[in-house]
Design a protein around this motif. Structure first.
Motif, PDB file in Angstrom:
ATOM      1  N   ILE A  20      14.983   6.887  -6.886  1.00  0.00           N
ATOM      2  CA  ILE A  20      15.403   8.088  -6.160  1.00  0.00           C
ATOM      3  C   ILE A  20      15.390   7.764  -4.672  1.00  0.00           C
ATOM      4  CG2 ILE A  20      14.825  10.483  -5.630  1.00  0.00           C
ATOM      5  CD1 ILE A  20      13.494  10.635  -8.390  1.00  0.00           C
ATOM      6  N   PRO A  21      16.506   7.937  -3.987  1.00  0.00           N
ATOM      7  CA  PRO A  21      16.553   7.618  -2.557  1.00  0.00           C
ATOM      8  C   PRO A  21      15.742   8.610  -1.725  1.00  0.00           C
ATOM      9  CG  PRO A  21      18.622   8.600  -3.264  1.00  0.00           C
ATOM     10  CD  PRO A  21      17.781   8.429  -4.497  1.00  0.00           C
ATOM     11  N   LEU A  22      15.504   8.264  -0.486  1.00  0.00           N
ATOM     12  CA  LEU A  22      14.796   9.157   0.426  1.00  0.00           C
ATOM     13  C   LEU A  22      15.648  10.386   0.729  1.00  0.00           C
ATOM     14  CD1 LEU A  22      13.361   6.574   2.967  1.00  0.00           C
ATOM     15  CD2 LEU A  22      12.124   7.790   1.166  1.00  0.00           C
ATOM     16  N   ALA A  23      14.978  11.517   0.921  1.00  0.00           N
ATOM     17  CA  ALA A  23      15.692  12.766   1.209  1.00  0.00           C
ATOM     18  C   ALA A  23      16.336  12.705   2.586  1.00  0.00           C
ATOM     19  CB  ALA A  23      14.722  13.937   1.145  1.00  0.00           C
ATOM     20  N   PRO A  24      17.530  13.241   2.751  1.00  0.00           N
ATOM     21  CA  PRO A  24      18.186  13.260   4.051  1.00  0.00           C
ATOM     22  C   PRO A  24      17.441  14.102   5.080  1.00  0.00           C
ATOM     23  CG  PRO A  24      19.739  13.834   2.308  1.00  0.00           C
ATOM     24  CD  PRO A  24      18.389  13.747   1.693  1.00  0.00           C
ATOM     25  N   SER A  25      16.741  15.168   4.605  1.00  0.00           N
ATOM     26  CA  SER A  25      15.944  16.011   5.500  1.00  0.00           C
ATOM     27  C   SER A  25      14.890  16.739   4.671  1.00  0.00           C
ATOM     28  CB  SER A  25      16.834  17.026   6.226  1.00  0.00           C
ATOM     29  OG  SER A  25      17.199  18.064   5.338  1.00  0.00           O
ATOM     30  N   ARG A  26      14.005  17.449   5.363  1.00  0.00           N
ATOM     31  CA  ARG A  26      12.962  18.202   4.650  1.00  0.00           C
ATOM     32  C   ARG A  26      13.558  19.402   3.908  1.00  0.00           C
ATOM     33  NH1 ARG A  26       7.590  19.013   7.911  1.00  0.00           N
ATOM     34  NH2 ARG A  26       6.567  17.513   6.554  1.00  0.00           N
ATOM     35  N   ALA A  27      14.725  19.846   4.322  1.00  0.00           N
ATOM     36  CA  ALA A  27      15.366  21.001   3.692  1.00  0.00           C
ATOM     37  C   ALA A  27      16.001  20.658   2.341  1.00  0.00           C
ATOM     38  CB  ALA A  27      16.421  21.574   4.621  1.00  0.00           C
ATOM     39  N   HIS A  28      16.258  19.371   2.108  1.00  0.00           N
ATOM     40  CA  HIS A  28      16.917  18.959   0.875  1.00  0.00           C
ATOM     41  C   HIS A  28      15.940  18.910  -0.297  1.00  0.00           C
ATOM     42  CE1 HIS A  28      20.074  17.766   3.647  1.00  0.00           C
ATOM     43  NE2 HIS A  28      20.873  17.689   2.597  1.00  0.00           N
ATOM     44  N   VAL A  29      16.459  19.242  -1.477  1.00  0.00           N
ATOM     45  CA  VAL A  29      15.685  19.235  -2.722  1.00  0.00           C
ATOM     46  C   VAL A  29      16.376  18.300  -3.703  1.00  0.00           C
ATOM     47  CG1 VAL A  29      14.936  20.670  -4.665  1.00  0.00           C
ATOM     48  CG2 VAL A  29      14.947  21.613  -2.361  1.00  0.00           C
ATOM     49  N   TRP A  30      15.580  17.534  -4.445  1.00  0.00           N
ATOM     50  CA  TRP A  30      16.135  16.620  -5.446  1.00  0.00           C
ATOM     51  C   TRP A  30      16.487  17.403  -6.710  1.00  0.00           C
ATOM     52  CZ3 TRP A  30      18.305  12.124  -5.789  1.00  0.00           C
ATOM     53  CH2 TRP A  30      18.418  11.483  -7.026  1.00  0.00           C
ATOM     54  N   VAL A  31      17.706  17.245  -7.188  1.00  0.00           N
ATOM     55  CA  VAL A  31      18.164  17.838  -8.442  1.00  0.00           C
ATOM     56  C   VAL A  31      18.244  16.700  -9.454  1.00  0.00           C
ATOM     57  CG1 VAL A  31      20.066  19.007  -9.600  1.00  0.00           C
ATOM     58  CG2 VAL A  31      19.435  19.662  -7.281  1.00  0.00           C
ATOM     59  N   GLU A  32      17.465  16.819 -10.518  1.00  0.00           N
ATOM     60  CA  GLU A  32      17.423  15.770 -11.547  1.00  0.00           C
ATOM     61  C   GLU A  32      18.803  15.513 -12.129  1.00  0.00           C
ATOM     62  OE1 GLU A  32      14.871  13.876 -12.637  1.00  0.00           O
ATOM     63  OE2 GLU A  32      13.554  14.780 -11.167  1.00  0.00           O
ATOM     64  N   GLY A  33      18.985  14.323 -12.660  1.00  0.00           N
ATOM     65  CA  GLY A  33      20.231  13.982 -13.332  1.00  0.00           C
ATOM     66  C   GLY A  33      20.436  14.865 -14.551  1.00  0.00           C
ATOM     67  N   ALA A  34      21.660  14.911 -15.040  1.00  0.00           N
ATOM     68  CA  ALA A  34      21.988  15.785 -16.166  1.00  0.00           C
ATOM     69  C   ALA A  34      22.953  15.091 -17.109  1.00  0.00           C
ATOM     70  CB  ALA A  34      22.605  17.078 -15.653  1.00  0.00           C
ATOM     71  N   TRP A  35      22.969  15.541 -18.326  1.00  0.00           N
ATOM     72  CA  TRP A  35      23.903  15.048 -19.330  1.00  0.00           C
ATOM     73  C   TRP A  35      25.110  15.960 -19.351  1.00  0.00           C
ATOM     74  CZ3 TRP A  35      23.214  10.457 -21.544  1.00  0.00           C
ATOM     75  CH2 TRP A  35      21.951   9.898 -21.463  1.00  0.00           C
ATOM     76  N   VAL A  36      26.292  15.368 -19.297  1.00  0.00           N
ATOM     77  CA  VAL A  36      27.538  16.121 -19.300  1.00  0.00           C
ATOM     78  C   VAL A  36      28.198  15.899 -20.651  1.00  0.00           C
ATOM     79  CG1 VAL A  36      29.754  16.449 -18.165  1.00  0.00           C
ATOM     80  CG2 VAL A  36      27.765  15.787 -16.819  1.00  0.00           C
ATOM     81  N   GLY A  37      28.463  16.991 -21.360  1.00  0.00           N
ATOM     82  CA  GLY A  37      29.002  16.897 -22.715  1.00  0.00           C
ATOM     83  C   GLY A  37      30.501  16.744 -22.745  1.00  0.00           C
ATOM     84  N   SER A  38      30.954  15.985 -23.741  1.00  0.00           N
ATOM     85  CA  SER A  38      32.374  15.793 -23.987  1.00  0.00           C
ATOM     86  C   SER A  38      32.555  15.725 -25.495  1.00  0.00           C
ATOM     87  CB  SER A  38      32.845  14.499 -23.332  1.00  0.00           C
ATOM     88  OG  SER A  38      34.045  14.060 -23.906  1.00  0.00           O
ATOM     89  N   ARG A  39      33.442  16.505 -26.047  1.00  0.00           N
ATOM     90  CA  ARG A  39      33.628  16.523 -27.504  1.00  0.00           C
ATOM     91  C   ARG A  39      34.039  15.154 -28.048  1.00  0.00           C
ATOM     92  NH1 ARG A  39      32.557  21.129 -29.838  1.00  0.00           N
ATOM     93  NH2 ARG A  39      32.914  23.053 -28.697  1.00  0.00           N
ATOM     94  N   ARG A  40      34.719  14.368 -27.253  1.00  0.00           N
ATOM     95  CA  ARG A  40      35.162  13.048 -27.722  1.00  0.00           C
ATOM     96  C   ARG A  40      34.080  11.985 -27.622  1.00  0.00           C
ATOM     97  NH1 ARG A  40      41.276  12.438 -25.386  1.00  0.00           N
ATOM     98  NH2 ARG A  40      42.125  14.186 -26.526  1.00  0.00           N
ATOM     99  N   ASN A  41      33.344  11.968 -26.515  1.00  0.00           N
ATOM    100  CA  ASN A  41      32.413  10.870 -26.251  1.00  0.00           C
ATOM    101  C   ASN A  41      30.943  11.268 -26.351  1.00  0.00           C
ATOM    102  OD1 ASN A  41      34.675   9.341 -25.624  1.00  0.00           O
ATOM    103  ND2 ASN A  41      34.626   9.978 -23.494  1.00  0.00           N
ATOM    104  N   GLY A  42      30.625  12.452 -26.829  1.00  0.00           N
ATOM    105  CA  GLY A  42      29.231  12.885 -26.866  1.00  0.00           C
ATOM    106  C   GLY A  42      28.789  13.280 -25.470  1.00  0.00           C
ATOM    107  N   TYR A  43      27.793  12.583 -24.933  1.00  0.00           N
ATOM    108  CA  TYR A  43      27.281  12.897 -23.605  1.00  0.00           C
ATOM    109  C   TYR A  43      27.321  11.674 -22.710  1.00  0.00           C
ATOM    110  CZ  TYR A  43      25.385  17.379 -25.131  1.00  0.00           C
ATOM    111  OH  TYR A  43      25.240  18.664 -25.574  1.00  0.00           O
ATOM    112  N   SER A  44      27.527  11.910 -21.427  1.00  0.00           N
ATOM    113  CA  SER A  44      27.394  10.846 -20.434  1.00  0.00           C
ATOM    114  C   SER A  44      26.435  11.356 -19.361  1.00  0.00           C
ATOM    115  CB  SER A  44      28.747  10.471 -19.824  1.00  0.00           C
ATOM    116  OG  SER A  44      29.324  11.588 -19.201  1.00  0.00           O
ATOM    117  N   TYR A  45      25.713  10.436 -18.731  1.00  0.00           N
ATOM    118  CA  TYR A  45      24.675  10.814 -17.775  1.00  0.00           C
ATOM    119  C   TYR A  45      25.225  10.861 -16.365  1.00  0.00           C
ATOM    120  CZ  TYR A  45      20.091  11.112 -15.631  1.00  0.00           C
ATOM    121  OH  TYR A  45      19.003  11.526 -14.925  1.00  0.00           O
ATOM    122  N   ARG A  46      24.929  11.943 -15.651  1.00  0.00           N
ATOM    123  CA  ARG A  46      25.288  12.083 -14.243  1.00  0.00           C
ATOM    124  C   ARG A  46      23.993  11.978 -13.445  1.00  0.00           C
ATOM    125  NH1 ARG A  46      26.905  17.688 -13.201  1.00  0.00           N
ATOM    126  NH2 ARG A  46      24.691  17.904 -12.841  1.00  0.00           N
TER     127      ARG A  46
END
Length: 96
Positions: A37-63
């Motif tokens: 996880i890279p360093l935050a750009p500022s104190r105001a920024h919050v880290w949003v965890e990665g997520a799985w994006v669903g696709s009916r053809r390929n199942g899930y891919s990670y973002r």
């Protein structure tokens, strides 16, 4: 008049039969990749965890996760998670 009612009822059946669940279901939860996880750009920024994006053809891919400024002052982010359903697991997106 009977033909009009018949056609309208067929149209309603077609519309509602195409409105199925939108979640992609998998038998086993995929494993999230490991990355730094890279360093935050500022104190105001919050880290949003990665997520799985669903696709009916390929199942899930990670973002990968990312930094962002919360939409409302002190709001916090609830990360997404895998939920067990009848036929397997599906991804429930995170939210603010």
């Amino acid at each position: 008049m009977k033909k009009l009612i018949y056609l309208c009822s067929i149209l309603v059946v077609i519309i509602f039969s195409s409105c199925g669940p939108t979640a992609v279901v998998v038998r086993q939860q995929p494993v999230a990749p490991v990355y730094a996880i890279p360093l935050a750009p500022s104190r105001a920024h919050v880290w949003v965890e990665g997520a799985w994006v669903g696709s009916r053809r390929n199942g899930y891919s990670y973002r990968k996760g990312y930094y962002t400024i919360p939409p409302r002052g002190r709001s916090y982010y609830t990360p997404g998670r895998w939920v067990k359903g009848r036929n397997g697991y599906y991804w429930q997106n995170g939210r603010w």
